[in-house]
Scaffold this motif. Structure first.
Motif, PDB file in Angstrom:
ATOM      1  N   GLY A 165       0.825  -1.200   0.000  1.00 15.03           N
ATOM      2  CA  GLY A 165       0.000   0.000   0.000  1.00 15.03           C
ATOM      3  C   GLY A 165       0.861   1.252   0.000  1.00 15.03           C
ATOM      4  O   GLY A 165       1.987   1.244   0.510  1.00 15.03           O
ATOM      5  N   ASP A 166       0.328   2.326  -0.547  1.00 14.79           N
ATOM      6  CA  ASP A 166       1.084   3.581  -0.596  1.00 14.79           C
ATOM      7  C   ASP A 166       0.974   4.397   0.688  1.00 14.79           C
ATOM      8  O   ASP A 166       1.585   5.449   0.813  1.00 14.79           O
ATOM      9  CB  ASP A 166       0.636   4.427  -1.787  1.00 14.79           C
ATOM     10  CG  ASP A 166      -0.817   4.855  -1.693  1.00 14.79           C
ATOM     11  OD1 ASP A 166      -1.536   4.447  -0.755  1.00 14.79           O
ATOM     12  OD2 ASP A 166      -1.245   5.623  -2.583  1.00 14.79           O
ATOM     13  N   TYR A 167       0.246   3.917   1.655  1.00 17.08           N
ATOM     14  CA  TYR A 167      -0.014   4.664   2.882  1.00 17.08           C
ATOM     15  C   TYR A 167       0.939   4.312   4.027  1.00 17.08           C
ATOM     16  O   TYR A 167       0.795   4.819   5.132  1.00 17.08           O
ATOM     17  CB  TYR A 167      -1.462   4.432   3.346  1.00 17.08           C
ATOM     18  CG  TYR A 167      -1.804   2.980   3.581  1.00 17.08           C
ATOM     19  CD1 TYR A 167      -1.644   2.407   4.833  1.00 17.08           C
ATOM     20  CD2 TYR A 167      -2.256   2.181   2.534  1.00 17.08           C
ATOM     21  CE1 TYR A 167      -1.929   1.067   5.044  1.00 17.08           C
ATOM     22  CE2 TYR A 167      -2.546   0.850   2.740  1.00 17.08           C
ATOM     23  CZ  TYR A 167      -2.379   0.300   3.989  1.00 17.08           C
ATOM     24  OH  TYR A 167      -2.652  -1.031   4.190  1.00 17.08           O
ATOM     25  N   TYR A 168       1.925   3.457   3.780  1.00 14.59           N
ATOM     26  CA  TYR A 168       2.884   3.105   4.827  1.00 14.59           C
ATOM     27  C   TYR A 168       4.254   2.851   4.222  1.00 14.59           C
ATOM     28  O   TYR A 168       4.389   2.597   3.024  1.00 14.59           O
ATOM     29  CB  TYR A 168       2.423   1.892   5.634  1.00 14.59           C
ATOM     30  CG  TYR A 168       2.304   0.598   4.859  1.00 14.59           C
ATOM     31  CD1 TYR A 168       3.357  -0.316   4.809  1.00 14.59           C
ATOM     32  CD2 TYR A 168       1.141   0.274   4.170  1.00 14.59           C
ATOM     33  CE1 TYR A 168       3.239  -1.504   4.099  1.00 14.59           C
ATOM     34  CE2 TYR A 168       1.023  -0.912   3.467  1.00 14.59           C
ATOM     35  CZ  TYR A 168       2.078  -1.794   3.429  1.00 14.59           C
ATOM     36  OH  TYR A 168       1.976  -2.979   2.734  1.00 14.59           O
ATOM     37  N   ASP A 169       5.262   2.931   5.077  1.00 11.39           N
ATOM     38  CA  ASP A 169       6.636   2.633   4.700  1.00 11.39           C
ATOM     39  C   ASP A 169       7.091   1.393   5.446  1.00 11.39           C
ATOM     40  O   ASP A 169       6.619   1.111   6.554  1.00 11.39           O
ATOM     41  CB  ASP A 169       7.566   3.794   5.062  1.00 11.39           C
ATOM     42  CG  ASP A 169       7.245   5.049   4.276  1.00 11.39           C
ATOM     43  OD1 ASP A 169       7.012   4.950   3.060  1.00 11.39           O
ATOM     44  OD2 ASP A 169       7.218   6.134   4.894  1.00 11.39           O
ATOM     45  N   ILE A 170       8.010   0.657   4.843  1.00  9.60           N
ATOM     46  CA  ILE A 170       8.634  -0.476   5.511  1.00  9.60           C
ATOM     47  C   ILE A 170      10.015   0.000   5.938  1.00  9.60           C
ATOM     48  O   ILE A 170      10.889   0.228   5.103  1.00  9.60           O
ATOM     49  CB  ILE A 170       8.740  -1.694   4.563  1.00  9.60           C
ATOM     50  CG1 ILE A 170       7.356  -2.098   4.045  1.00  9.60           C
ATOM     51  CG2 ILE A 170       9.416  -2.856   5.295  1.00  9.60           C
ATOM     52  CD1 ILE A 170       7.382  -3.140   2.960  1.00  9.60           C
ATOM     53  N   ALA A 171      10.191   0.176   7.212  1.00 12.35           N
ATOM     54  CA  ALA A 171      11.427   0.790   7.712  1.00 12.35           C
ATOM     55  C   ALA A 171      12.087  -0.013   8.815  1.00 12.35           C
ATOM     56  O   ALA A 171      12.827   0.525   9.629  1.00 12.35           O
ATOM     57  CB  ALA A 171      11.122   2.208   8.192  1.00 12.35           C
ATOM     58  N   ASP A 172      11.816  -1.320   8.868  1.00 13.88           N
ATOM     59  CA  ASP A 172      12.370  -2.124   9.965  1.00 13.88           C
ATOM     60  C   ASP A 172      13.704  -2.761   9.634  1.00 13.88           C
ATOM     61  O   ASP A 172      14.285  -3.465  10.456  1.00 13.88           O
ATOM     62  CB  ASP A 172      11.365  -3.187  10.411  1.00 13.88           C
ATOM     63  CG  ASP A 172      10.921  -4.130   9.294  1.00 13.88           C
ATOM     64  OD1 ASP A 172      11.556  -4.121   8.213  1.00 13.88           O
ATOM     65  OD2 ASP A 172       9.939  -4.848   9.498  1.00 13.88           O
TER      66      ASP A 172
END
Length: 124
Positions: free
Chosen positions: A112-119
């Motif tokens: 989705g364009d509403y979140y980032d994966i930053a882990d």
């Protein structure tokens, strides 16, 4: 032994082996069915026991995979490729502790364009 259930308790399950590190699937089907990305772990069929199996409803989402959910409360529990000796079980349905940690994100090109994966975990 790990246990879990759907929201209403009509379906319960036990896994008699240690759980593998779960993945987070960002494909469009998982996002639409779960409401976000879906975290699951692969479990050998021989290690999985399901009670209340008569409440599981199956949706054939592609020619090779069906998705299992509770016909009473709607909880999305299983991702089942019948040709394999394992099926994916929803991490959110397990009772704590699971003694696992997310290990990879898959189908990230479809996220989705509403979140980032930053882990910092691997992304496929």
């Amino acid at each position: 032994m790990h246990t879990g259930s759907c929201l209403c308790g009509a379906i319960a399950f036990t896994v008699s082996a240690p759980l593998k590190g779960p993945d987070a699937c960002h494909c469009g089907q998982c996002r639409k069915q779960s409401g976000h990305y879906w975290a699951s772990t692969d479990v050998k069929r021989s290690d999985l026991a399901i009670t209340g199996e008569e409440h599981v409803r199956w949706y054939q989402s592609s020619p090779k995979v069906r998705r299992g959910f509770c016909g009473t409360c709607g909880s999305f529990l299983f991702w089942d490729p019948p040709h394999r000796d394992s099926m994916a079980v929803a991490m959110g349905a397990f009772d704590a502790p699971t003694d696992t940690h997310l290990h990879v994100h898959i189908f990230t090109a479809h996220k989705g364009d509403y979140y980032d994966i930053a882990d910092g975990l691997p992304q496929e």
